[in-house]
Design an enzyme around this catalytic site. Structure first.
Site, PDB file in Angstrom:
ATOM      1  N   ASN A   1       1.943   4.301  -2.053  1.00  0.00           N
ATOM      2  CA  ASN A   1       1.260   4.907  -0.890  1.00  0.00           C
ATOM      3  C   ASN A   1       2.118   5.940  -0.147  1.00  0.00           C
ATOM      4  OD1 ASN A   1       2.836   2.760   0.037  1.00  0.00           O
ATOM      5  ND2 ASN A   1       1.493   2.368   1.766  1.00  0.00           N
TER       6      ASN A   1
ATOM      7  N   GLY B   1       5.793  -3.525  -1.717  1.00  0.00           N
ATOM      8  CA  GLY B   1       4.507  -3.599  -2.414  1.00  0.00           C
ATOM      9  C   GLY B   1       3.669  -4.750  -1.894  1.00  0.00           C
ATOM     10  N   SER B   2       2.816  -5.254  -2.783  1.00  0.00           N
ATOM     11  CA  SER B   2       1.842  -6.265  -2.356  1.00  0.00           C
ATOM     12  C   SER B   2       2.462  -7.665  -2.283  1.00  0.00           C
ATOM     13  CB  SER B   2       0.684  -6.278  -3.347  1.00  0.00           C
ATOM     14  OG  SER B   2       1.175  -6.586  -4.633  1.00  0.00           O
TER      15      SER B   2
ATOM     16  N   GLU C   1       9.315  -6.025   1.253  1.00  0.00           N
ATOM     17  CA  GLU C   1       8.551  -5.287   2.264  1.00  0.00           C
ATOM     18  C   GLU C   1       7.096  -5.340   1.818  1.00  0.00           C
ATOM     19  OE1 GLU C   1       9.560  -3.681   5.088  1.00  0.00           O
ATOM     20  OE2 GLU C   1      11.661  -4.231   4.870  1.00  0.00           O
TER      21      GLU C   1
ATOM     22  N   CYS D   1       0.790   0.486   5.015  1.00  0.00           N
ATOM     23  CA  CYS D   1       0.976  -0.961   5.186  1.00  0.00           C
ATOM     24  C   CYS D   1       0.874  -1.402   6.642  1.00  0.00           C
ATOM     25  CB  CYS D   1       2.318  -1.380   4.612  1.00  0.00           C
ATOM     26  SG  CYS D   1       3.689  -0.431   5.292  1.00  0.00           S
TER      27      CYS D   1
ATOM     28  N   GLU E   1      -6.345  -7.796   2.757  1.00  0.00           N
ATOM     29  CA  GLU E   1      -5.838  -6.561   3.350  1.00  0.00           C
ATOM     30  C   GLU E   1      -6.726  -5.413   2.868  1.00  0.00           C
ATOM     31  OE1 GLU E   1      -2.009  -5.483   1.813  1.00  0.00           O
ATOM     32  OE2 GLU E   1      -1.687  -3.910   3.292  1.00  0.00           O
TER      33      GLU E   1
HETATM   34  P1  NAD Z   1       2.047  -3.347  -5.950  1.00  0.00           P
HETATM   35  O1  NAD Z   1       2.641  -4.636  -5.538  1.00  0.00           O
HETATM   36  O2  NAD Z   1       0.853  -3.370  -6.836  1.00  0.00           O
HETATM   37  O3  NAD Z   1       3.125  -2.436  -6.704  1.00  0.00           O
HETATM   38  C1  NAD Z   1       4.397  -2.173  -6.192  1.00  0.00           C
HETATM   39  C2  NAD Z   1       5.368  -1.972  -7.326  1.00  0.00           C
HETATM   40  O4  NAD Z   1       5.434  -3.163  -8.093  1.00  0.00           O
HETATM   41  C3  NAD Z   1       5.018  -0.839  -8.290  1.00  0.00           C
HETATM   42  O5  NAD Z   1       6.175  -0.128  -8.607  1.00  0.00           O
HETATM   43  C4  NAD Z   1       4.472  -1.573  -9.502  1.00  0.00           C
HETATM   44  O6  NAD Z   1       4.718  -0.896 -10.720  1.00  0.00           O
HETATM   45  C5  NAD Z   1       5.209  -2.878  -9.465  1.00  0.00           C
HETATM   46  N1  NAD Z   1       4.418  -3.970 -10.047  1.00  0.00           N
HETATM   47  C6  NAD Z   1       3.075  -4.089 -10.079  1.00  0.00           C
HETATM   48  N2  NAD Z   1       2.713  -5.244 -10.685  1.00  0.00           N
HETATM   49  C7  NAD Z   1       3.861  -5.839 -11.055  1.00  0.00           C
HETATM   50  C8  NAD Z   1       4.157  -7.059 -11.718  1.00  0.00           C
HETATM   51  N3  NAD Z   1       3.187  -7.886 -12.149  1.00  0.00           N
HETATM   52  N4  NAD Z   1       5.450  -7.382 -11.917  1.00  0.00           N
HETATM   53  C9  NAD Z   1       6.439  -6.571 -11.490  1.00  0.00           C
HETATM   54  N5  NAD Z   1       6.213  -5.414 -10.868  1.00  0.00           N
HETATM   55  C10 NAD Z   1       4.948  -5.042 -10.642  1.00  0.00           C
HETATM   56  O7  NAD Z   1       1.778  -2.578  -4.585  1.00  0.00           O
HETATM   57  P2  NAD Z   1       1.130  -1.156  -4.381  1.00  0.00           P
HETATM   58  O8  NAD Z   1      -0.324  -1.229  -4.744  1.00  0.00           O
HETATM   59  O9  NAD Z   1       1.961  -0.107  -4.988  1.00  0.00           O
HETATM   60  O10 NAD Z   1       1.276  -0.998  -2.789  1.00  0.00           O
HETATM   61  C11 NAD Z   1       0.343  -1.536  -1.917  1.00  0.00           C
HETATM   62  C12 NAD Z   1       0.857  -2.755  -1.210  1.00  0.00           C
HETATM   63  O11 NAD Z   1       2.165  -2.513  -0.728  1.00  0.00           O
HETATM   64  C13 NAD Z   1       0.052  -3.106   0.023  1.00  0.00           C
HETATM   65  O12 NAD Z   1      -0.117  -4.505   0.078  1.00  0.00           O
HETATM   66  C14 NAD Z   1       0.914  -2.624   1.188  1.00  0.00           C
HETATM   67  O13 NAD Z   1       0.692  -3.313   2.394  1.00  0.00           O
HETATM   68  C15 NAD Z   1       2.271  -2.840   0.649  1.00  0.00           C
HETATM   69  N6  NAD Z   1       3.242  -1.934   1.268  1.00  0.00           N
HETATM   70  C16 NAD Z   1       4.183  -2.439   2.108  1.00  0.00           C
HETATM   71  C17 NAD Z   1       5.072  -1.589   2.726  1.00  0.00           C
HETATM   72  C18 NAD Z   1       6.129  -2.089   3.660  1.00  0.00           C
HETATM   73  O14 NAD Z   1       7.025  -1.315   3.998  1.00  0.00           O
HETATM   74  N7  NAD Z   1       6.094  -3.331   4.090  1.00  0.00           N
HETATM   75  C19 NAD Z   1       5.023  -0.219   2.480  1.00  0.00           C
HETATM   76  C20 NAD Z   1       4.048   0.253   1.600  1.00  0.00           C
HETATM   77  C21 NAD Z   1       3.175  -0.605   0.990  1.00  0.00           C
END
Ligand code: NAD
Length: 443
Positions: free
Chosen positions: A99, A172-173, A194, A228, A318
């Site tokens: 994002n 990430g998530s 995060e 996020c 979310e």
């Molecule tokens: P995601 O968890 O799908 O992906 C994040 C990263 O993890 C990517 O690089 C992806 O390739 C990797 N990934 C995906 N599946 C994986 C798996 N099974 N095993 C290992 N790695 C894997 O998240 P997203 O869709 O990229 O981002 C959205 C989420 O991130 C939302 O929930 C948002 O709230 C959160 N977010 C948090 C912050 C923060 O600073 N707290 C900032 C941005 C986004």
């Protein structure tokens, strides 16, 4: 393994990075646009300039941050001098989301380098253009043994997670955060997670409604709601709901026009999967404004929903997109059963002129961070920690905290030899009262 602890090497690396990111700024902005039509203004404001500023601030402060820190010694150890040495962890893995794909890869990277680590960055595969430019910048700037970018999706991330690291920084998530935590546990690797959550935004009767609406619309629809810390849902006092909704609609039109699809300032949903998920959240809901979509480029207009029931999909996960549910409340006591049904959120916002109410809300609910009478802006103060609590994350960073996060703080007491108080040594006979007194006086 501990990499280049030499401070000059770290500074040179950061300087080199500064030059390279400045040279590639236009390319980064274009990549962000190509990935999901992120407007140039938002790309500069939330990504490229953010990183340039961070690099400059880190370079300005690195000597101070890296220096052994003197701490007040304990009198129990008298005479001594006590220090914290900041030591790199060693091999750091950074996994970034899509994002804010550039900012959220580079911000931890800068701190990890400043703290003297060897780093591997895995950008998100969902923003392929930005991922490519991240790899290009890293490849041009660093020796592979120092910093490397590994592009790819889930499989690549899992291969990386299967290796042994000295620190893992994941953004990430929540679902993937748990996978990362499990993998890290295998080697007892420390992690920062995060993550996200459902961020409440409360508006009470006393709020400056026009300004509240402007700030809510800005925070919610920046990046098309894919932030996020964006407000996830509104909790609005019933007496001002109609008026506030009127202002919210006005502000959406002021920001993005009558047809946001042709606005140059409104991004797209990242991919088909997330776009379909958003549309599914709208099914059978009452739309106050918006709801228009276009499958061609995953467009969804800024959308306000009226009073979705709490058991609806939109109130269960979310949202992470341009949908803002408006829920009303009558009494303060009505807020708790709604806010507390979710895991602790990453942020919470409250719009009010009632200081007591604001303080009560801040004290009552656990959340990562937030604002009174605004949205998102707590992110911008480097002196405030940024991170979640409970399911919204583990650990916090920004500013000096980022440097500290990527450093092991080694505690060292240097004892002087000119005096040696004998009380602690055996034989203990007759010393119990003295040790009790010492502990009482000096601890
Ligand atoms: P995601 O968890 O799908 O992906 C994040 C990263 O993890 C990517 O690089 C992806 O390739 C990797 N990934 C995906 N599946 C994986 C798996 N099974 N095993 C290992 N790695 C894997 O998240 P997203 O869709 O990229 O981002 C959205 C989420 O991130 C939302 O929930 C948002 O709230 C959160 N977010 C948090 C912050 C923060 O600073 N707290 C900032 C941005 C986004």
């Amino acid at each position: 393994m501990i990499f280049k602890t030499d401070i000059n090497y770290r500074k040179q690396s950061l300087l080199k990075l500064l030059v390279t990111v400045q040279e590639h700024e236009a390319e980064i902005i274009k990549a962000l646009y190509d990935d999901f039509k992120k407007p140039a203004f938002e790309a500069v404001f939330t990504e490229t300039e953010y990183i340039i500023t961070e690099l400059k601030q880190t370079l300005k402060n690195i000597n101070k941050w890296a220096k052994p820190e003197w701490v007040l010694p304990s009198l129990l150890n008298f005479p001594s001098t006590d220090y914290l040495y900041k030591e790199p962890f060693g091999k750091v893995l950074i996994i970034a989301p899509w994002n804010y794909p550039y900012q959220l890869a580079f911000s931890p990277l800068i701190a990890a380098i400043a703290a003297g680590n060897q780093v591997v960055v895995k950008p998100s595969e969902l923003t392929p253009n930005t991922s490519k430019i991240i790899a290009k910048i890293i490849g041009k700037t660093f020796d592979k043994n120092h910093v490397e970018c590994v592009e790819g999706g889930t499989e690549v991330a899992q291969t990386l997670l299967a290796q042994r690291w000295d620190y893992i920084f994941f953004t990430g998530s929540v679902a993937v955060g748990k996978i990362v935590a499990r993998a890290a546990a295998e080697n007892l690797t420390p992690v920062t997670l995060e993550l996200g959550g459902k961020n409440p935004c409360i508006v009470d009767e006393t709020a400056n409604l026009k300004l509240a609406a402007k700030r809510i619309i800005w925070g919610k629809f920046l990046n098309a709601g894919q932030t996020c810390i964006a407000p996830d849902y509104l909790l609005v006092h019933q007496n001002i709901k109609t008026k506030l909704v009127g202002f919210l609609k006005e502000e959406i039109i002021l920001a993005y026009g009558e047809n946001p699809e042709i606005s140059p300032d409104y991004p797209r949903i990242i991919n088909e999967k997330n776009w379909s998920r958003q549309l599914a959240l709208l099914e059978n809901e009452t739309i106050l404004l918006g709801g228009q979509s276009n499958a061609e480029d995953f467009y969804l207009s800024p959308t306000l929903l009226d009073e979705p029931s709490l058991d609806r999909l939109v109130m269960q996960e979310e949202i992470f997109g341009p949908i803002l549910p408006v829920l009303s409340y009558e009494r303060e006591a009505d807020l708790e059963p709604i806010i507390s049904r979710y895991e602790k959120p990453l942020s919470l916002y409250i719009f009010t002129e009632n200081k007591t109410f604001a303080q009560k809300v801040i004290a009552k609910y656990a959340f990562g961070g937030g604002c009174i009478n605004d949205t998102l802006i707590h992110f911008a103060n480097k002196r405030l920690p940024f991170g979640g609590v409970g399911h919204s994350g583990i650990g916090a960073y920004h500013g000096k905290r980022s440097f500290d996060l990527f450093s092991h703080h080694k505690a060292v007491v240097k004892k002087a030899n000119w005096l040696d108080i004998p009380t602690r040594y055996a034989p203990y006979q007759g010393k119990l009262n003295s040790i009790k007194k010492l502990l009482k006086w000096f601890s």
